[in-house]
Enzyme design. Structure first.
Site, PDB file in Angstrom:
ATOM      1  N   ASP A 341     -41.661 -13.673  14.791  1.00 53.21           N
ATOM      2  CA  ASP A 341     -40.543 -13.057  15.507  1.00 53.21           C
ATOM      3  C   ASP A 341     -39.429 -12.663  14.528  1.00 53.21           C
ATOM      4  O   ASP A 341     -38.786 -11.631  14.687  1.00 53.21           O
ATOM      5  CB  ASP A 341     -39.935 -14.052  16.519  1.00 53.21           C
ATOM      6  CG  ASP A 341     -40.932 -14.577  17.536  1.00 53.21           C
ATOM      7  OD1 ASP A 341     -42.119 -14.697  17.192  1.00 53.21           O
ATOM      8  OD2 ASP A 341     -40.520 -14.888  18.668  1.00 53.21           O
ATOM      9  N   GLU A 480     -52.890 -12.460  21.920  1.00 49.18           N
ATOM     10  CA  GLU A 480     -52.972 -13.911  22.181  1.00 49.18           C
ATOM     11  C   GLU A 480     -53.816 -14.362  23.369  1.00 49.18           C
ATOM     12  O   GLU A 480     -54.128 -15.537  23.465  1.00 49.18           O
ATOM     13  CB  GLU A 480     -51.568 -14.539  22.308  1.00 49.18           C
ATOM     14  CG  GLU A 480     -50.909 -14.756  20.966  1.00 49.18           C
ATOM     15  CD  GLU A 480     -49.604 -15.524  21.038  1.00 49.18           C
ATOM     16  OE1 GLU A 480     -49.104 -15.768  22.138  1.00 49.18           O
ATOM     17  OE2 GLU A 480     -49.090 -15.879  19.967  1.00 49.18           O
TER      18      GLU A 480
HETATM   19  C1  BGC Z   1     -45.623 -14.802  21.959  1.00 49.52           C
HETATM   20  C2  BGC Z   1     -45.634 -14.803  20.453  1.00 49.52           C
HETATM   21  C3  BGC Z   1     -44.269 -15.242  19.965  1.00 49.52           C
HETATM   22  C4  BGC Z   1     -43.893 -16.576  20.560  1.00 49.52           C
HETATM   23  C5  BGC Z   1     -42.497 -16.991  20.181  1.00 49.52           C
HETATM   24  C6  BGC Z   1     -45.240 -16.166  22.456  1.00 49.52           C
HETATM   25  O1  BGC Z   1     -45.183 -16.171  23.850  1.00 49.52           O
HETATM   26  O2  BGC Z   1     -46.869 -14.425  22.451  1.00 49.52           O
HETATM   27  O3  BGC Z   1     -45.937 -13.520  19.973  1.00 49.52           O
HETATM   28  O4  BGC Z   1     -44.291 -15.318  18.591  1.00 49.52           O
HETATM   29  O5  BGC Z   1     -43.951 -16.494  21.961  1.00 49.52           O
HETATM   30  O6  BGC Z   1     -41.561 -16.088  20.640  1.00 49.52           O
END
Ligand code: BGC
Length: 758
Positions: A341, A480
């Site tokens: 992020d 994811e």
């Molecule tokens: C997202 C990730 C992100 C993380 C922290 C997750 O829900 O899929 O991409 O890095 O949250 O924000």
């Protein structure tokens, strides 16, 4: 007490809604990158969760390896008149108003409370955490007994009896600190505590004063110390008080107690007005550099300000050993851990508005390289593998099990598979260098990251003799939902970019100390080139679509359902993790994100085809998604979609659209929102060492104005539907591209008509 700014700078809560207490605590958080103080009410309530964080003060506990530790609360106040203590659970709240003034960085609170014995007290407070003087904070207030005279007892304490919940679950409570000492020091008090697992000392000191005569006592309770002031109050008379606070940790000073008490003595002498005015001035100066003005759309303007305000609060240019957690310094979500992020979503904002802070964030990655090397070794790879979730050391701190969005407990494969973070960090390094030309950083630090990450990918990819291609197996991409993916488009492309970029820089700077220190040979560089050239990218020639990973095209074409808040809904019969994995539904943009980050490698048509293909499957279950789709939609000529996604991104916390704002601020989404404006609507991009603009203002806006720093120079850009006007802040000359043609700009405003985009 200064007056509040115009409404477009203020977030106001007009009514006390107990069930929203923790949501507002996040919205009203005050921080300065060193300390974060959630916007809990000054008055204790059953619903509040006062939290004070110090960036980098992590503790290690049994439940979660490493988490940001909830430190003593110095903001609380208690007011008792005639044995009746102000409490929202009793009596009647006649007036209630809280305002976060984002222009001045203060939290204003006003209540009128009628006690069960019908005594009415009015109290107004202002809270601040100094933006520049990182160890200073205060609560200043005025109170008036409206219909009674009598003795009032005011108690202002430092409370170390505070707990953290472990992230999302809120089930397991943790107390991270144990008492070291608490003491009186003249009229001041001091509390010192130490984290259980990591042995970090935190010391806080406060001093409370009133503008009338009073008796002062000190009270002790469990992990608690307070000043108790008793005074006689006259009906209708206003009394002023101020609770000064200072805070240090053993991360920043050897003698925590002395630093806190010396500083406290100093700020009490300086006084409330001086502290408030220097703090407000610091915010004004800050806004001068980062402010974005949107004409014609108040909603967009205010929402954007909200995101930038909190993003600024998260970062500390003076600390190169901390990054920004996914939830800022605002809440317990994700235990304060940093993710990709920071580099992909937040870093561009800092690169273009405050390069020193951007550098500090990248230095955090440099300073945790050893942790990343350990991660790589543990997983059997070479070089450095940045952790998916990173805390103080850079080793992997992602938990192995978590609750899924549908309530089941699932094994988390992310730390072993979500490896794109390695290339994302490197992307941030190169981005910073391109925009700042900070050669010193590149040669001493950045290059080492480039080399070590290339080494990681060189060992992570392997040659498949059958197809004569390098392949990367068993990964998780930004999406994811799908795990154990082979040849994931985003990962393979970013790995290719990482290898190639590292090879180019290593060659260019082959005489540098870093290249020598790391013993990079020309054979190794050649190998990086070879892998980059031959890495498998799954592309369907017929449709012109990049397949997200092997087998993706064979998955079920599930239709998402529209929902009220504008975020698509997963049909109820598919709300099961295992089932969902058999569909094409993705959590957030993956191929589409790639088309933004490495934009100049893909044609507009290609971007459009892939956006059209993937958008219907994108569930936006992560707050990181909407900004990316907004930017790409802007570029491919979908202005309405771009605008809708922009608003979703900008309002994620203000509307609590993901339902978890109570556990912290969505920092990545905030950074993405800035990019949606500057890289999306203004169409700013770097190409061939130049800065280009290809604007597409939303029809709802009349004008957009913002400032950026580009290679050491300040540029101001003003865009309407018909023109782009630009000039430099200090009169220096810079060349920029506007819709493809180069323009020299100076201190004089130069206006370019915007004809059709090419
Ligand atoms: C997202 C990730 C992100 C993380 C922290 C997750 O829900 O899929 O991409 O890095 O949250 O924000």
């Amino acid at each position: 007490m200064l007056g509040l700014s115009y409404d477009s700078w203020c977030i106001t809560q007009e009514r006390y809604e107990p069930e929203k207490t923790q949501f507002y605590e996040t919205l009203f958080t005050l921080a300065n990158g060193y300390i974060g103080v959630r916007g809990n009410l000054v008055w204790e309530t059953r619903y509040g969760h006062p939290v004070t964080y110090f960036a980098g003060v992590f503790d290690r506990t049994l439940e979660v390896k490493t988490s940001l530790a909830n430190a003593p609360d110095w903001t609380n106040l208690k007011l008792t008149a005639d044995n009746e203590t102000i409490s929202f659970e009793k009596g009647k709240l006649l007036e209630y108003k809280r305002t976060l003034d984002m222009r001045q960085g203060i939290l204003y609170e006003r209540i009128r409370w009628k006690s069960p014995k019908r005594k009415i007290t009015r109290v107004e407070t202002v809270r601040l955490v100094h933006l520049e003087e990182k160890h200073e904070g205060l609560v200043y207030g005025r109170l008036m007994p409206e219909n009674y005279s009598g003795n009032i007892i005011m108690e202002g304490g430092i409370n170390g009896y505070v707990f953290s919940s472990t992230g999302f679950t809120n089930q397991l409570k943790n107390k991270h600190f144990e008492l070291v000492k608490r003491e009186e020091a003249g009229h001041s008090i001091y509390l010192e505590m130490k984290t259980h697992g990591s042995n970090i000392i935190v010391g806080e000191a406060t001093n409370i004063s009133l503008n009338t005569t009073y008796r002062q006592d000190v009270k002790y309770d469990r992990d608690y110390i307070s000043n108790v002031l008793t005074f006689h109050a006259e009906m209708g008379k206003e009394y002023e008080f101020c609770k000064y606070a200072t805070f240090y940790t053993s991360r920043d000073t050897k003698d925590v107690r002395k630093s806190a008490l010396d500083k406290l003595e100093e700020i009490v002498v300086r006084g409330y007005r001086e502290i408030e005015s220097t703090h407000v001035l610091a915010w004004w100066k800050k806004w001068e550099n980062v402010s974005i003005e949107i004409e014609g759309n108040e909603l967009a303007q205010k929402s954007l300000r909200f995101n930038l305000f909190h993003l600024i609060q998260c970062a500390n240019p003076e600390d190169e050993k901390v990054s920004i957690g996914a939830k800022g310094l605002h809440g317990e979500g994700y235990w304060g851990h940093a993710f990709w992020d920071t580099e992909i979503y937040m870093l561009p904002f800092f690169i273009y508005t405050d390069p020193t802070t951007a550098k500090a964030l990248l230095m955090y990655r440099y300073n945790t390289l050893d942790g990343a090397r350990k991660n790589a070794k543990l997983s059997g790879f070479g070089g450095a593998q940045f952790a998916w979730q990173s805390a103080d050391e850079g080793t992997e701190v992602c938990p192995k099990e978590l609750g899924s969005p549908f309530g089941e407990t699932i094994t988390i494969h992310i730390p072993e598979e979500e490896h794109h973070v390695v290339a994302d960090v490197t992307y941030g390094v190169e981005y910073y260098y391109k925009a700042t030309q900070d050669r010193e950083f590149l040669l001493h630090y950045g290059l080492e990251i480039l080399v070590e990450t290339a080494r990681f990918w060189a060992s992570r990819a392997h040659f498949d003799k059958k197809i004569k291609r390098y392949v990367i197996e068993r990964v998780i991409g930004p999406d994811e939902i799908h795990e154990h993916c082979n040849n994931e488009a985003y990962t393979n492309f970013m790995a290719k970019w990482n290898l190639k970029t590292a090879a180019d820089y290593a060659k260019k700077f082959k005489a540098s100390d870093v290249v020598k220190k790391l013993k990079v040979t020309s054979n190794e560089v050649e190998r990086w080139h070879e892998i980059a050239d031959k890495i498998l990218i799954l592309y369907d020639e017929k449709s012109g679509i990049y397949e997200q990973f092997e087998g993706y095209f064979n998955l079920k074409e599930l239709q998402l359902e529209p929902s009220r808040k504008g975020f698509p809904k997963i049909p109820s019969e598919w709300r099961d993790w295992g089932k969902l994995q058999r569909t094409r539904v993705i959590k957030q943009p993956d191929v589409v994100l790639l088309h933004y980050l490495l934009g100049d490698r893909f044609s507009t048509d290609e971007k459009k085809r892939n956006f059209d293909f993937y958008e219907p499957y994108t569930a936006y279950r992560s707050s990181l998604g909407p900004s990316v789709s907004s930017i790409v939609a802007s570029k491919i000529g979908y202005p309405d979609i771009a605008y809708q996604h922009f608003l979703k991104s900008a309002r994620i916390d203000l509307d609590d659209s993901h339902g978890n704002t109570a556990s912290g601020f969505h920092a990545a989404s905030a950074g993405g929102t800035w990019q949606a404006v500057v890289n999306g609507f203004a169409g700013m991009r770097i190409q061939g060492g130049h800065l280009y603009f290809d604007p597409h203002l939303p029809k709802e806006w009349q004008k957009l104005k913002f400032g950026i720093r580009w290679q050491g120079k300040g540029i101001i850009v003003e865009i309407t539907h018909k023109t782009l006007t630009a000039w430099t802040k200090d009169g220096e000359e810079v060349e920029i591209g506007v819709r493809g043609s180069m323009k020299k700009i100076t201190g004089e405003k130069i206006t370019t008509p915007l004809c059709q985009s090419q």
